[in-house]
Write a protein that holds these residues in place. Structure first.
Motif, short mmCIF file in Angstrom:
data_model
loop_
_atom_site.label_atom_id
_atom_site.label_comp_id
_atom_site.label_asym_id
_atom_site.label_seq_id
_atom_site.Cartn_x
_atom_site.Cartn_y
_atom_site.Cartn_z
N GLN A 125 0.87 -1.18 0.00
CA GLN A 125 0.00 0.00 0.00
C GLN A 125 0.91 1.22 0.00
O GLN A 125 1.98 1.20 0.61
N GLN A 127 1.00 5.86 -0.56
CA GLN A 127 0.32 7.14 -0.73
C GLN A 127 1.08 7.93 -1.78
O GLN A 127 2.25 7.68 -2.04
N ASP A 129 1.03 10.08 -5.71
CA ASP A 129 0.46 10.20 -7.05
C ASP A 129 0.74 8.91 -7.83
O ASP A 129 1.90 8.56 -8.06
N GLU A 177 -6.06 1.39 -7.51
CA GLU A 177 -6.67 1.98 -6.32
C GLU A 177 -7.77 1.09 -5.80
O GLU A 177 -8.57 0.55 -6.55
N GLU A 178 -7.78 0.91 -4.48
CA GLU A 178 -8.84 0.17 -3.79
C GLU A 178 -9.43 1.10 -2.74
O GLU A 178 -8.93 2.19 -2.52
N GLU A 179 -10.47 0.64 -2.07
CA GLU A 179 -11.08 1.44 -1.01
C GLU A 179 -10.07 1.79 0.08
O GLU A 179 -10.12 2.85 0.67
N SER A 180 -9.13 0.87 0.33
CA SER A 180 -8.13 1.09 1.37
C SER A 180 -7.02 2.04 0.93
O SER A 180 -6.17 2.41 1.73
N GLY A 181 -7.01 2.44 -0.33
CA GLY A 181 -6.00 3.36 -0.83
C GLY A 181 -5.30 2.82 -2.06
O GLY A 181 -5.78 1.90 -2.71
N LEU A 182 -4.15 3.41 -2.37
CA LEU A 182 -3.38 2.99 -3.54
C LEU A 182 -2.63 1.70 -3.22
O LEU A 182 -2.07 1.54 -2.14
#
Length: 192
Positions: A125, A127, A129, A177-182
């Motif tokens: 996972q 954060q 761009d 991208e997923e609900e939990s983030g990139l």
């Protein structure tokens, strides 16, 4: 067929609870008997070894410490080791110059070994761009002298496959991208 599998599952579960250390099941893939040994079943750990009439073995090992789950499988020629958890560390032989995003949180590692060749698949996972991260991987491939075999951007998913002409080295990376983030998944062969 579904009833047979359910009954077999209940039988295995019952034997497991009863503390049986070994059972033999008839009718394997080619009609041979398959022996399953249960070893060291305690605290979420389970080892299973299957052997056919020719003495060929397959083994499966599952363990958990409550934070990290481990799974390994081997058929004598190839192995798969998998680890899943919150904050995993990269394997010692993972290429140190491979550019994981700053602050990436490793949540899954699979190591595949076959015919003496090894590759790591790492899911992380991150954060930042996603486009800039993708460009970092393209630049890394060019710096290493790899040929970009395929590149795709579609519906928020970025995929890149790069390697040298002889099939040595290289990597595959998927960013999405997923609900939990990139998220990212990369497959990196280990240099021989």
């Amino acid at each position: 067929m579904k009833l047979r599998l359910t009954l077999m599952g209940l039988l295995l579960f019952g034997l497991f609870l009863a503390g049986c250390s070994s059972i033999t099941l008839p009718g394997g893939e080619n009609g041979e008997d398959v022996t399953i040994d249960f070893k060291d079943v305690e605290d979420g750990n389970l080892d299973i070894t299957m052997e056919n009439e020719q003495g060929e073995q397959e083994s499966f090992n599952i363990s958990s410490d409550g934070e990290t789950a481990n799974f390994s499988a081997s058929d004598g020629n190839s192995t798969l080791d998998s680890q899943t958890g919150e904050n995993l560390s990269l394997p010692d032989d993972f290429p140190s110059d491979f550019p994981l995003p700053d602050g990436a949180k490793i949540i899954s590692i699979q190591t595949m070994t076959e015919d003496g060749k090894k590759a790591h698949s790492v899911t992380f996972q991150f954060q930042g761009d996603i486009e800039a991260t993708f460009e970092t991987y393209k630049s890394f491939a060019e710096e290493k002298g790899y040929t970009i075999a395929s590149e795709m951007k579609m519906d928020g998913m970025y995929m890149l496959s790069a390697g040298d002409e002889n099939g040595n080295g290289g990597f595959n990376v998927n960013l999405y991208e997923e609900e939990s983030g990139l998220m990212g998944t990369t497959l990196v062969p280990v240099a021989q």
